[in-house]
Scaffold this motif. Structure first.
Motif, PDB file in Angstrom:
ATOM      1  N   CYS A 172       6.488   3.234   0.845  1.00  0.00           N
ATOM      2  CA  CYS A 172       5.947   4.539   1.260  1.00  0.00           C
ATOM      3  C   CYS A 172       4.452   4.514   1.590  1.00  0.00           C
ATOM      4  O   CYS A 172       3.971   5.383   2.301  1.00  0.00           O
ATOM      5  CB  CYS A 172       6.231   5.588   0.203  1.00  0.00           C
ATOM      6  SG  CYS A 172       5.227   5.458  -1.287  1.00  0.00           S
ATOM      7  N   GLY A 173       3.705   3.568   1.055  1.00  0.00           N
ATOM      8  CA  GLY A 173       2.279   3.458   1.368  1.00  0.00           C
ATOM      9  C   GLY A 173       1.376   4.390   0.586  1.00  0.00           C
ATOM     10  O   GLY A 173       0.164   4.380   0.792  1.00  0.00           O
ATOM     11  N   ALA A 174       1.912   5.189  -0.315  1.00  0.00           N
ATOM     12  CA  ALA A 174       1.079   6.127  -1.071  1.00  0.00           C
ATOM     13  C   ALA A 174       0.078   5.403  -1.975  1.00  0.00           C
ATOM     14  O   ALA A 174      -0.950   5.959  -2.331  1.00  0.00           O
ATOM     15  CB  ALA A 174       1.947   7.065  -1.905  1.00  0.00           C
ATOM     16  N   CYS A 175       0.355   4.162  -2.317  1.00  0.00           N
ATOM     17  CA  CYS A 175      -0.508   3.402  -3.226  1.00  0.00           C
ATOM     18  C   CYS A 175      -1.453   2.463  -2.480  1.00  0.00           C
ATOM     19  O   CYS A 175      -2.037   1.572  -3.088  1.00  0.00           O
ATOM     20  CB  CYS A 175       0.351   2.597  -4.198  1.00  0.00           C
ATOM     21  SG  CYS A 175       1.368   1.361  -3.363  1.00  0.00           S
ATOM     22  N   THR A 176      -1.639   2.686  -1.195  1.00  0.00           N
ATOM     23  CA  THR A 176      -2.461   1.784  -0.388  1.00  0.00           C
ATOM     24  C   THR A 176      -3.915   1.795  -0.855  1.00  0.00           C
ATOM     25  O   THR A 176      -4.533   2.855  -0.990  1.00  0.00           O
ATOM     26  CB  THR A 176      -2.394   2.179   1.099  1.00  0.00           C
ATOM     27  OG1 THR A 176      -1.022   2.163   1.512  1.00  0.00           O
ATOM     28  CG2 THR A 176      -3.192   1.205   1.955  1.00  0.00           C
ATOM     29  N   ILE A 177      -4.426   0.614  -1.108  1.00  0.00           N
ATOM     30  CA  ILE A 177      -5.817   0.406  -1.494  1.00  0.00           C
ATOM     31  C   ILE A 177      -6.335  -0.777  -0.678  1.00  0.00           C
ATOM     32  O   ILE A 177      -5.566  -1.434   0.020  1.00  0.00           O
ATOM     33  CB  ILE A 177      -5.947   0.129  -3.009  1.00  0.00           C
ATOM     34  CG1 ILE A 177      -5.056  -1.062  -3.388  1.00  0.00           C
ATOM     35  CG2 ILE A 177      -5.621   1.364  -3.819  1.00  0.00           C
ATOM     36  CD1 ILE A 177      -5.206  -1.492  -4.823  1.00  0.00           C
ATOM     37  N   ARG A 178      -7.612  -1.032  -0.787  1.00  0.00           N
ATOM     38  CA  ARG A 178      -8.187  -2.160  -0.062  1.00  0.00           C
ATOM     39  C   ARG A 178      -8.571  -3.245  -1.066  1.00  0.00           C
ATOM     40  O   ARG A 178      -9.268  -2.977  -2.038  1.00  0.00           O
ATOM     41  CB  ARG A 178      -9.423  -1.717   0.713  1.00  0.00           C
ATOM     42  CG  ARG A 178     -10.000  -2.839   1.563  1.00  0.00           C
ATOM     43  CD  ARG A 178     -11.194  -2.411   2.335  1.00  0.00           C
ATOM     44  NE  ARG A 178     -10.767  -1.444   3.339  1.00  0.00           N
ATOM     45  CZ  ARG A 178     -11.609  -0.797   4.134  1.00  0.00           C
ATOM     46  NH1 ARG A 178     -12.901  -0.985   4.017  1.00  0.00           N
ATOM     47  NH2 ARG A 178     -11.157   0.045   5.025  1.00  0.00           N
ATOM     48  N   VAL A 179      -8.098  -4.449  -0.814  1.00  0.00           N
ATOM     49  CA  VAL A 179      -8.428  -5.604  -1.658  1.00  0.00           C
ATOM     50  C   VAL A 179      -8.998  -6.681  -0.748  1.00  0.00           C
ATOM     51  O   VAL A 179      -8.325  -7.129   0.187  1.00  0.00           O
ATOM     52  CB  VAL A 179      -7.186  -6.126  -2.414  1.00  0.00           C
ATOM     53  CG1 VAL A 179      -7.544  -7.377  -3.219  1.00  0.00           C
ATOM     54  CG2 VAL A 179      -6.604  -5.041  -3.318  1.00  0.00           C
ATOM     55  N   ASP A 180     -10.235  -7.057  -1.015  1.00  0.00           N
ATOM     56  CA  ASP A 180     -10.936  -8.064  -0.206  1.00  0.00           C
ATOM     57  C   ASP A 180     -10.841  -7.746   1.289  1.00  0.00           C
ATOM     58  O   ASP A 180     -10.608  -8.624   2.123  1.00  0.00           O
ATOM     59  CB  ASP A 180     -10.404  -9.473  -0.506  1.00  0.00           C
ATOM     60  CG  ASP A 180     -10.745  -9.917  -1.924  1.00  0.00           C
ATOM     61  OD1 ASP A 180     -11.770  -9.458  -2.457  1.00  0.00           O
ATOM     62  OD2 ASP A 180      -9.989 -10.719  -2.492  1.00  0.00           O
ATOM     63  N   GLY A 181     -11.012  -6.465   1.604  1.00  0.00           N
ATOM     64  CA  GLY A 181     -11.070  -6.033   2.994  1.00  0.00           C
ATOM     65  C   GLY A 181      -9.739  -5.753   3.662  1.00  0.00           C
ATOM     66  O   GLY A 181      -9.717  -5.326   4.814  1.00  0.00           O
ATOM     67  N   GLU A 182      -8.648  -5.990   2.963  1.00  0.00           N
ATOM     68  CA  GLU A 182      -7.322  -5.774   3.551  1.00  0.00           C
ATOM     69  C   GLU A 182      -6.592  -4.660   2.812  1.00  0.00           C
ATOM     70  O   GLU A 182      -6.677  -4.568   1.580  1.00  0.00           O
ATOM     71  CB  GLU A 182      -6.473  -7.051   3.453  1.00  0.00           C
ATOM     72  CG  GLU A 182      -7.075  -8.263   4.120  1.00  0.00           C
ATOM     73  CD  GLU A 182      -6.973  -8.218   5.632  1.00  0.00           C
ATOM     74  OE1 GLU A 182      -6.003  -7.621   6.142  1.00  0.00           O
ATOM     75  OE2 GLU A 182      -7.874  -8.765   6.285  1.00  0.00           O
ATOM     76  N   SER A 183      -5.854  -3.847   3.550  1.00  0.00           N
ATOM     77  CA  SER A 183      -5.026  -2.838   2.918  1.00  0.00           C
ATOM     78  C   SER A 183      -3.846  -3.522   2.239  1.00  0.00           C
ATOM     79  O   SER A 183      -3.194  -4.372   2.858  1.00  0.00           O
ATOM     80  CB  SER A 183      -4.473  -1.850   3.953  1.00  0.00           C
ATOM     81  OG  SER A 183      -5.503  -1.055   4.460  1.00  0.00           O
ATOM     82  N   VAL A 184      -3.611  -3.159   0.994  1.00  0.00           N
ATOM     83  CA  VAL A 184      -2.469  -3.706   0.263  1.00  0.00           C
ATOM     84  C   VAL A 184      -1.771  -2.573  -0.471  1.00  0.00           C
ATOM     85  O   VAL A 184      -2.344  -1.508  -0.691  1.00  0.00           O
ATOM     86  CB  VAL A 184      -2.882  -4.798  -0.753  1.00  0.00           C
ATOM     87  CG1 VAL A 184      -3.577  -5.963  -0.072  1.00  0.00           C
ATOM     88  CG2 VAL A 184      -3.749  -4.229  -1.850  1.00  0.00           C
ATOM     89  N   ARG A 185      -0.550  -2.834  -0.842  1.00  0.00           N
ATOM     90  CA  ARG A 185       0.208  -1.888  -1.664  1.00  0.00           C
ATOM     91  C   ARG A 185      -0.117  -2.185  -3.129  1.00  0.00           C
ATOM     92  O   ARG A 185       0.195  -3.262  -3.630  1.00  0.00           O
ATOM     93  CB  ARG A 185       1.706  -2.043  -1.434  1.00  0.00           C
ATOM     94  CG  ARG A 185       2.124  -1.851   0.005  1.00  0.00           C
ATOM     95  CD  ARG A 185       1.942  -0.389   0.403  1.00  0.00           C
ATOM     96  NE  ARG A 185       2.593  -0.121   1.664  1.00  0.00           N
ATOM     97  CZ  ARG A 185       1.941   0.108   2.794  1.00  0.00           C
ATOM     98  NH1 ARG A 185       0.627   0.125   2.813  1.00  0.00           N
ATOM     99  NH2 ARG A 185       2.606   0.349   3.905  1.00  0.00           N
ATOM    100  N   GLY A 186      -0.715  -1.227  -3.782  1.00  0.00           N
ATOM    101  CA  GLY A 186      -1.091  -1.405  -5.184  1.00  0.00           C
ATOM    102  C   GLY A 186       0.097  -1.570  -6.098  1.00  0.00           C
ATOM    103  O   GLY A 186      -0.032  -2.114  -7.199  1.00  0.00           O
ATOM    104  N   CYS A 187       1.269  -1.134  -5.651  1.00  0.00           N
ATOM    105  CA  CYS A 187       2.465  -1.257  -6.487  1.00  0.00           C
ATOM    106  C   CYS A 187       3.109  -2.632  -6.366  1.00  0.00           C
ATOM    107  O   CYS A 187       4.007  -2.953  -7.134  1.00  0.00           O
ATOM    108  CB  CYS A 187       3.484  -0.170  -6.166  1.00  0.00           C
ATOM    109  SG  CYS A 187       4.309  -0.353  -4.562  1.00  0.00           S
TER     110      CYS A 187
END
Length: 166
Positions: A52-67
């Motif tokens: 779903c992408g609701a947990c999208t965060i940025r890690v080292d400049g890239e969007s990632v799913r936090g879940c």
């Protein structure tokens, strides 16, 4: 929970520009670490399958799913949540465009949309509407629809390129 996931791991990372050290259960997802341990509740835990992408965060400049990422995997990483991107003003124009174009209703998906959109716009180009749709295709909105969201992102891309107003 298996014994391996009960083990705790020491991690050190940067979250929204601030150094963070913690001891986390080996099986704790990054989104849960951010929400439960650090109180950063902007990104939401929803499907918990990376769909779903609701947990999208940025890690080292890239969007990632936090879940889909464990907190232990973020050891040494530079993590940004929507709160940090908001505090620095990095997404201010996107937030304003979302409001102006009514690109949100309940707002549940909005933090993930903003983080994903900012990743796209940080490339410094003006993406086509097709590129915007494709980039945001992993972020679901269940109540607004996507036209207003694409309008908002496109408007900001054009404004940032100096080609018009958002």
């Amino acid at each position: 929970m298996t014994e391996a996931f009960r083990d705790r791991i020491d991690i050190a990372l940067t979250v929204n520009g601030e150094p963070v050290e913690a001891r986390v259960p080996a099986g704790r997802h990054l989104i849960d670490f951010l929400r439960l341990d650090l109180g950063l509740t902007g990104a939401h835990a929803s499907c918990e399958h990376g769909v779903c992408g609701a947990c999208t965060i940025r890690v080292d400049g890239e969007s990632v799913r936090g879940c889909l990422m464990l907190a232990a995997q973020a050891d040494g990483a530079d993590v940004w949540t929507v709160e940090g991107l908001s505090d620095t003003g990095a997404v201010r124009d996107l937030q304003q465009a979302f409001v102006e174009r009514n690109a949100l209703q309940c707002g549940f998906c909005t933090p993930g949309m903003l983080v994903a959109a900012e990743e796209l716009l940080s490339r410094g180009t003006v993406p086509s509407r097709t590129e915007i749709r494709e980039h945001l295709s992993g972020n679901y909105c269940r109540c607004t629809g996507y036209e207003a969201i694409v309008d908002a992102v496109e408007g900001v891309a054009i404004a940032r390129a100096g080609k018009g107003a958002a």
